[in-house]
Design a protein around this motif. Sequence first.
Motif, PDB file in Angstrom:
ATOM      1  N   PRO A 386       1.036  -0.885  -0.149  1.00 45.11           N
ATOM      2  CA  PRO A 386      -0.282  -0.223   0.175  1.00 45.11           C
ATOM      3  C   PRO A 386       1.080   1.334   0.259  1.00 45.11           C
ATOM      4  CG  PRO A 386       0.196  -0.910   2.093  1.00 45.11           C
ATOM      5  CD  PRO A 386       0.622  -1.413   0.969  1.00 45.11           C
ATOM      6  N   HIS A 387       0.518   1.999  -0.325  1.00 48.70           N
ATOM      7  CA  HIS A 387       1.197   3.335  -0.901  1.00 48.70           C
ATOM      8  C   HIS A 387       0.113   4.749  -0.039  1.00 48.70           C
ATOM      9  CE1 HIS A 387       4.457   2.379  -2.531  1.00 48.70           C
ATOM     10  NE2 HIS A 387       4.256   1.195  -3.702  1.00 48.70           N
ATOM     11  N   CYS A 442       4.665   9.339  -1.281  1.00 50.60           N
ATOM     12  CA  CYS A 442       4.011   7.692  -0.141  1.00 50.60           C
ATOM     13  C   CYS A 442       4.442   8.269   1.525  1.00 50.60           C
ATOM     14  CB  CYS A 442       4.610   6.966  -0.697  1.00 50.60           C
ATOM     15  SG  CYS A 442       3.856   5.178   0.393  1.00 50.60           S
ATOM     16  N   VAL A 444       4.612   6.041   3.278  1.00 53.55           N
ATOM     17  CA  VAL A 444       5.367   5.460   3.862  1.00 53.55           C
ATOM     18  C   VAL A 444       7.013   5.757   3.690  1.00 53.55           C
ATOM     19  CG1 VAL A 444       6.188   2.620   3.406  1.00 53.55           C
ATOM     20  CG2 VAL A 444       4.038   3.930   2.794  1.00 53.55           C
ATOM     21  N   HIS A 447      10.039   4.740   1.609  1.00 52.32           N
ATOM     22  CA  HIS A 447       9.501   4.754   0.209  1.00 52.32           C
ATOM     23  C   HIS A 447       9.796   5.452  -0.069  1.00 52.32           C
ATOM     24  CE1 HIS A 447       5.643   0.742   0.062  1.00 52.32           C
ATOM     25  NE2 HIS A 447       7.247   0.948   0.854  1.00 52.32           N
ATOM     26  N   MET A 452       9.924   7.985  -3.813  1.00 48.68           N
ATOM     27  CA  MET A 452       8.384   7.978  -4.075  1.00 48.68           C
ATOM     28  C   MET A 452       7.898   8.873  -3.816  1.00 48.68           C
ATOM     29  SD  MET A 452       5.670   5.099  -3.495  1.00 48.68           S
ATOM     30  CE  MET A 452       5.695   4.310  -5.328  1.00 48.68           C
TER      31      MET A 452
HETATM   32 CU   LIG Z   1       4.137   3.456  -0.716  1.00 53.60          CU
END
Ligand SMILES: [Cu+2]
Length: 708
Positions: A386-387, A442, A444, A447, A452
Amino acid sequence: MALVVMAGALTLVPMAPVTAANLVPPAPFQLPLPIPPTLNPTSSDATTDYYSLTAQAGTAQMLPGQPRTPVWTYNGITPGPTIRQRSGRTAKVTVTNKLAEATNVHLHGAHVQPSSDGAPMDTIAPNASRLYTYPNGQSARTMWYHDHVMDLTAAHVYKGLAGFYLLSDSAEDGLNLPTGANDIPVVIQDRFFNTDATLNYPPNTSGLQGDTIVVNGVAQPYLKVAARKYRFRILNGSSARQYKLALSNGKPLVQVASEGGLLPGPISQSSILLGPAERADVVVDFTGLPLNTQVVLQNLNGTGSTAEIMRFDVNRTESDTSRIPASMRPFTPPSGASLTRNFALSRTTTGTWLINGKLFDHNRIDADPTSGTTEIWKFQNNSAFPHVMHLHDVNFQILDINGVKPPPGRDAMTEMVNVPGGGSASIIVAFNGFEGTYVFHCHVLEHEDHGMMANFKVSGSTGTTTTTPTTKPSTTTTVPSSGNPVASIGDVALTEGDAKTRTASFPVTLSKASTQTVTVNYATANVSTTSADYAAKTGTLSIAAGKTRGTIAVPVKGDTADEGDETFAVNLSTPVNVIVGDGVGTGTIRDDDPSSGLRLTVGDVTVDEGDAGTQTATFTIALSAPSTQTVNVTYATANQSATQPGDYTAKSGTVSFAPGVVSKALAVTVKSDTSTEASETFTVGLSNAIGGATITDSTGVGTIRNDD
Ligand SMILES: [Cu+2]
């Protein structure tokens, strides 16, 4: 590996691998929940509260029966002190970096000018300070501040650089929700610890999920509560873990707010999914529970040590006049999108993360929305993870997740969208207010740190702002506009005068008449004013059905001080039956006092590179005349053909001119080498002048002249 220099030869000596054992998570509910103290302003004036935060190393008792854990803190604690600020009052936060490496601060959820947004390359060097200005034109909401430096955000937040920023307003006051000691911020994070109680942050690109849940910096704490209602402002401050929150006694979590603030009405939920950086304000009602009742806040997504977050122990009764109101804050979602952008989220074979096939490049603009327009952004997740996509500066509404309308509590205004692995999500977002470049990424954090992230640049609709030409993606489609009118506030300039109070009349115009009464809240905010040059004002502007124009009048005070032109803002918020297009009106008070127009400039410098060691490029930052007040200006180096850290050492911070001082030297370290490259250049840029000076030359060019 360690580098050892021996007789002119380089020898690589591998060091023994670190084998510190991982600590088995301790038994839960041994330590009380700490509640981060509220940060007091260092001073306040008619419009602004001034705060001071210091990022510094420290220790914290995170684990029961273990030594204190070395952490990074704000003002000595993690999470940092809570900033509680009123909507419409400016906050000026001076952040001092006493860490050994660069940091910065991003106020997550804030509608703020780019210079105070904490962009990844816009950092505070060790021992430097930086002033962040938060206009707080938004409605009441739970936000948080945290480090946001390039490539290292995950590690820095993991070490402790995060805290709450809670905005309140009079509408919220009137709802009689639990307040004061019964309004408790709760940040949930996960960590690995070594057996010596130090933090263990193993290298990771997938998204770290620790085995120990910490709440407000303490492993699985307990909180003694009265048999009454509490408001818990729950923040998922973890790098990657997603929590499915529920109460062990089967009672509901009554959600009253999400990222965008108060919901239209309370939502009674048996569980709430919270991805990284997402917030849910919930009211938990312990009324009627017998003394000694224990209620566990569970994570239904967890197993073993990650299945329980904290425990509430009912230990007393207390009278409770708070309530859960039936209705709170209605909102008008953005509508009338004129453009759709598509973003594909994917992973490379080396573990890095891409948006539309690209790693983050801080010099590249990836989306170029026009201020005052609305767009639909579609995220297609082509990876299994998941992002949780986050846009700085703006709020949006989630239109769908995997083609389905989002669940209750996720359909209000937010800045987070949780895009499932292999799935998709679309949002509708109105760009208004500040112009300039912001990131989206993102959340996260591993990430984000591994590619990202991307830039969007909001440009003016009037063509007065220079924009980098970019080509819209070929997937762009045009959507017919419809729905509510768009409200825009104009700018006003007037001459200050000496004694009389004058009126700055800000026009608010609608793109078309509405069949309903249109209202929008407004609040003034300081921009480059440092004293009370105008009368701070908040209120609600109402435009009757069929009408297209209203006026907001702000009294401006005259004086005889020579202070240069000054500006303040009128921010629009909380639109009803209308969309806010240009939501910031700028009021310019032209100084008419003697020696008007203090100018700030930075000169150019040329240094010879040399063959060894370092050289110093000394830039001169000059004020055109002595000022009677302190003038501050922010500076930062930037690459041209010379790049840091190879050619020079990046530097940023604030230069302060005490009254009477007209020149300051800024030394930048230049590295020497013996390669026969051409002469190279970098720049020192000035921005954000405070104290009545205007920047008339914002760029100093540093030329490193090759002498090999
Ligand atoms: Cu992500």
